[in-house]
Design an enzyme around this catalytic site. Structure first.
Site, PDB file in Angstrom:
ATOM      1  N   LYS A 135       9.222  -8.252   4.520  1.00 35.12           N
ATOM      2  CA  LYS A 135       7.892  -8.711   4.951  1.00 35.12           C
ATOM      3  C   LYS A 135       7.991 -10.206   5.186  1.00 35.12           C
ATOM      4  CE  LYS A 135       3.704  -7.037   5.551  1.00 35.12           C
ATOM      5  NZ  LYS A 135       3.238  -5.708   5.946  1.00 35.12           N
ATOM      6  N   ASP A 175       1.012  -7.438  11.285  1.00 34.34           N
ATOM      7  CA  ASP A 175       0.226  -7.194  10.068  1.00 34.34           C
ATOM      8  C   ASP A 175      -1.059  -8.003  10.270  1.00 34.34           C
ATOM      9  OD1 ASP A 175       0.428  -5.965   7.207  1.00 34.34           O
ATOM     10  OD2 ASP A 175      -0.258  -7.988   6.805  1.00 34.34           O
TER      11      ASP A 175
HETATM   12  P1  NDP Z   1      -6.152  -7.153  11.069  1.00 32.47           P
HETATM   13  O1  NDP Z   1      -5.827  -8.589  11.075  1.00 32.47           O
HETATM   14  O2  NDP Z   1      -6.223  -6.404  12.333  1.00 32.47           O
HETATM   15  O3  NDP Z   1      -7.538  -6.918  10.297  1.00 32.47           O
HETATM   16  C1  NDP Z   1      -7.714  -7.327   8.985  1.00 32.47           C
HETATM   17  C2  NDP Z   1      -9.147  -7.041   8.582  1.00 32.47           C
HETATM   18  O4  NDP Z   1      -9.285  -7.272   7.184  1.00 32.47           O
HETATM   19  C3  NDP Z   1     -10.154  -7.939   9.265  1.00 32.47           C
HETATM   20  O5  NDP Z   1     -11.364  -7.245   9.407  1.00 32.47           O
HETATM   21  C4  NDP Z   1     -10.295  -9.079   8.248  1.00 32.47           C
HETATM   22  O6  NDP Z   1     -11.514  -9.780   8.320  1.00 32.47           O
HETATM   23  C5  NDP Z   1     -10.228  -8.316   6.959  1.00 32.47           C
HETATM   24  N1  NDP Z   1      -9.773  -9.204   5.898  1.00 32.47           N
HETATM   25  C6  NDP Z   1      -8.634  -9.941   5.876  1.00 32.47           C
HETATM   26  N2  NDP Z   1      -8.576 -10.672   4.764  1.00 32.47           N
HETATM   27  C7  NDP Z   1      -9.706 -10.385   4.080  1.00 32.47           C
HETATM   28  C8  NDP Z   1     -10.241 -10.819   2.846  1.00 32.47           C
HETATM   29  N3  NDP Z   1      -9.583 -11.700   2.078  1.00 32.47           N
HETATM   30  N4  NDP Z   1     -11.430 -10.296   2.446  1.00 32.47           N
HETATM   31  C9  NDP Z   1     -12.085  -9.385   3.223  1.00 32.47           C
HETATM   32  N5  NDP Z   1     -11.640  -8.968   4.397  1.00 32.47           N
HETATM   33  C10 NDP Z   1     -10.464  -9.434   4.814  1.00 32.47           C
HETATM   34  O7  NDP Z   1      -5.079  -6.490  10.072  1.00 32.47           O
HETATM   35  P2  NDP Z   1      -4.623  -4.981   9.960  1.00 32.47           P
HETATM   36  O8  NDP Z   1      -5.754  -4.072  10.242  1.00 32.47           O
HETATM   37  O9  NDP Z   1      -3.371  -4.831  10.702  1.00 32.47           O
HETATM   38  O10 NDP Z   1      -4.242  -4.894   8.411  1.00 32.47           O
HETATM   39  C11 NDP Z   1      -5.191  -4.525   7.406  1.00 32.47           C
HETATM   40  C12 NDP Z   1      -4.461  -4.069   6.148  1.00 32.47           C
HETATM   41  O11 NDP Z   1      -3.619  -2.946   6.477  1.00 32.47           O
HETATM   42  C13 NDP Z   1      -3.532  -5.100   5.518  1.00 32.47           C
HETATM   43  O12 NDP Z   1      -3.516  -4.892   4.116  1.00 32.47           O
HETATM   44  C14 NDP Z   1      -2.171  -4.735   6.090  1.00 32.47           C
HETATM   45  O13 NDP Z   1      -1.114  -5.186   5.282  1.00 32.47           O
HETATM   46  C15 NDP Z   1      -2.286  -3.224   6.077  1.00 32.47           C
HETATM   47  N6  NDP Z   1      -1.349  -2.548   6.965  1.00 32.47           N
HETATM   48  C16 NDP Z   1      -1.360  -2.770   8.319  1.00 32.47           C
HETATM   49  C17 NDP Z   1      -0.499  -2.085   9.126  1.00 32.47           C
HETATM   50  C18 NDP Z   1      -0.568  -2.184  10.610  1.00 32.47           C
HETATM   51  O14 NDP Z   1       0.056  -1.353  11.267  1.00 32.47           O
HETATM   52  N7  NDP Z   1      -1.305  -3.105  11.180  1.00 32.47           N
HETATM   53  C19 NDP Z   1       0.546  -1.188   8.570  1.00 32.47           C
HETATM   54  C20 NDP Z   1       0.403  -0.957   7.148  1.00 32.47           C
HETATM   55  C21 NDP Z   1      -0.484  -1.648   6.401  1.00 32.47           C
HETATM   56  P3  NDP Z   1     -11.517 -11.333   8.776  1.00 32.47           P
HETATM   57  O15 NDP Z   1     -11.378 -11.277  10.251  1.00 32.47           O
HETATM   58  O16 NDP Z   1     -12.812 -11.849   8.309  1.00 32.47           O
HETATM   59  O17 NDP Z   1     -10.348 -11.992   8.094  1.00 32.47           O
END
Ligand code: NDP
Length: 455
Positions: A135, A175
């Site tokens: 990562k 991510d």
């Molecule tokens: P994105 O950047 O597309 O979206 C992240 C979302 O989570 C946004 O809505 C963001 O809101 C919110 N968020 C981030 N930090 C916080 C916080 N501290 N408190 C509340 N909301 C928060 O990321 P992904 O959808 O790709 O990833 C989301 C999760 O899924 C992560 O844990 C990632 O590690 C996991 N994941 C993703 C994969 C992928 O294929 N993309 C694969 C496997 C796991 P804001 O805009 O306000 O920050």
């Protein structure tokens, strides 16, 4: 003397091991949490398998093979020089090249990336594909930056990262904060620096080696995992009220799949709060959100204005009554009290789209209440599984059809589900998917490490 550890001895070994992890990694709370959660399942499992503990397999897995930390210098649109920190944690490559996403977010620390790389090792093993765990990322915040600034940052980041990655060495992906735009800039810079067109990143655009359904795969897979758990109980998602957090890549495709399977999603969120739409976030409203988030880079509160629903500033959606919950935002976004509230309000199943979204006390509450609980390393493995397929397509210089990939994704999620049942079924019939995922993920990596001897 017997080499089989008694339950008391097992607990003593676990505590000693965990104290060592804390001592060697001071202040890295997220990393401690992830290691503890895995160790808690593994120590009882290996208590009658001395070959694993004599060779210190878990101790070795909890020490990354390598951590690279580097300076990233770039120039903003006003001509100011900005300095960020870049990281790549290469946790374990016993079963394949390091594989795992890049995260650009201001709260990125070494602890966060070490926990993610550690988890990724087990997750990748569960997919059945030959991928090790890694990562990386940076404390760079893409929010509010222009496209040119994001491009310059990505190029500067790759100027160092390219020394440490390669299609048979380490293959990063997206991510939080790293989507299609960032992957394009990163891949472009890698290609320029090395004069090679190879599958060194996944999540690429379809025009340059990307795979169909990669964008959708994590969210879809998280919902398939829930579908598989419900099927064991002769139930389905149809007609269920679902609470989803986040509004990024994983959350939006989870909503799409829930809708397709007949469920109703009533919440989405971001770091400023959540929206509650009792009529359900249907396909049309979802398309509006995807445009808001990926094109306009707006906030979820704008949904409340557009569709005249409630916005709960600064709150998380776990107080809303639901049948099923899908945390899809970030780590530790479900506290112990929120987990208990979900259970009290009748929630019967949780499938984690985000990585480690539930605090340890919350996980304990789900397991104690014996509700269906799919931990992230199992539930969100669909994304990396399709990334693994993207690597195969790139190596073979082919592109599979959407139908092939949909079938492979569903099959992979069912395979993960069944491994969890195999290793996690308890005497009373309850399936502890957490234990199942940890043990199943561990065994394959551990056996490969044993085969290599002490290296
Ligand atoms: P994105 O950047 O597309 O979206 C992240 C979302 O989570 C946004 O809505 C963001 O809101 C919110 N968020 C981030 N930090 C916080 C916080 N501290 N408190 C509340 N909301 C928060 O990321 P992904 O959808 O790709 O990833 C989301 C999760 O899924 C992560 O844990 C990632 O590690 C996991 N994941 C993703 C994969 C992928 O294929 N993309 C694969 C496997 C796991 P804001 O805009 O306000 O920050």
């Amino acid at each position: 003397m017997s080499k089989i550890a008694t339950p008391e001895k097992t607990q003593e070994y676990l505590e000693r091991f965990y104290a060592g992890v804390q001592r060697r990694n001071p202040g890295e709370q997220e990393f401690h949490q992830a290691v503890y959660e895995v160790a808690h399942s593994i120590f009882p499992y290996i208590s009658d398998k001395p070959h694993y503990h004599e060779k210190q397999i878990l101790e070795r897995m909890a020490e990354p093979d390598r951590v690279v930390i580097f300076r990233v210098v770039w120039e903003d649109d006003e001509g100011n020089i900005r300095v960020n920190r870049g990281y790549r944690v290469q946790n374990n490559n016993a079963i394949g090249p390091y594989k795992g996403g890049l995260r650009f977010h201001p709260n990125v620390t070494l602890s966060v990336l070490k926990f993610l790389a550690f988890e990724q090792t087990f997750k990748n093993s569960l997919t059945g594909l030959p991928m090790g765990g890694g990562k990386g990322g940076s404390d760079f915040n893409p929010k509010g930056k222009s496209d040119s600034e994001v491009m310059r940052f990505c190029q500067a980041f790759m100027n160092e990262l390219y020394h440490h990655i390669g299609p048979d060495i380490d293959v990063p992906a997206g991510d939080i904060g790293v989507g299609a735009r960032e992957i394009g800039y990163l891949f472009g810079q890698y290609k320029r620096l090395t004069n090679q067109f190879v599958g060194v990143l996944t999540g690429k655009g379809l025009e340059f080696g990307g795979s169909l359904i990669r964008t959708e795969a994590t969210g879809y897979g998280t919902v398939y995992m829930m579908e598989n758990m419900l099927a064991v109980k002769n139930d389905t998602i149809d007609g269920k009220t679902c609470v989803v957090s986040g509004s990024g890549n994983v959350a939006t495709y989870a909503v799409e799949k829930i809708n397709q399977l007949g469920g109703k999603v009533v919440t989405l969120s971001d770091s400023s709060g959540y929206v509650f739409d009792p009529d359900g976030i249907d396909a049309e409203k979802l398309a509006w959100i995807v445009d808001l988030k990926t094109v306009k880079r707006g906030r979820i509160s704008e949904y409340a204005d557009e569709f005249n629903v409630e916005f709960h500033q600064g709150k998380r959606p776990w107080e809303v009554e639901c049948d099923l919950a899908f945390p899809c935002a970030t780590q530790n976004e479900v506290s112990g009290d929120e987990a208990k509230l979900l259970i009290k309000n009748g929630c019967r199943g949780v499938s984690e789209g985000a990585n480690m979204p539930t605090e340890q006390v919350g996980v304990d509450a789900f397991l104690e209440a014996k509700i269906m609980f799919a931990p992230s390393k199992a539930a969100n493995a669909g994304g990396v599984a399709v990334s693994g397929l993207e690597m195969s397509q790139n190596s073979a210089r082919i592109s599979w059809s959407e139908g092939d990939l949909q079938t492979l994704l569903k099959k992979t999620m069912l395979g993960i589900h069944d491994q969890c049942v195999e290793y996690g079924q308890e005497p009373d019939g309850y399936v502890n998917y957490l234990k199942g995922a940890n043990v199943a993920g561990f065994v394959k990596v551990a056996d490969a490490m044993l085969a290599y001897g002490v290296v």
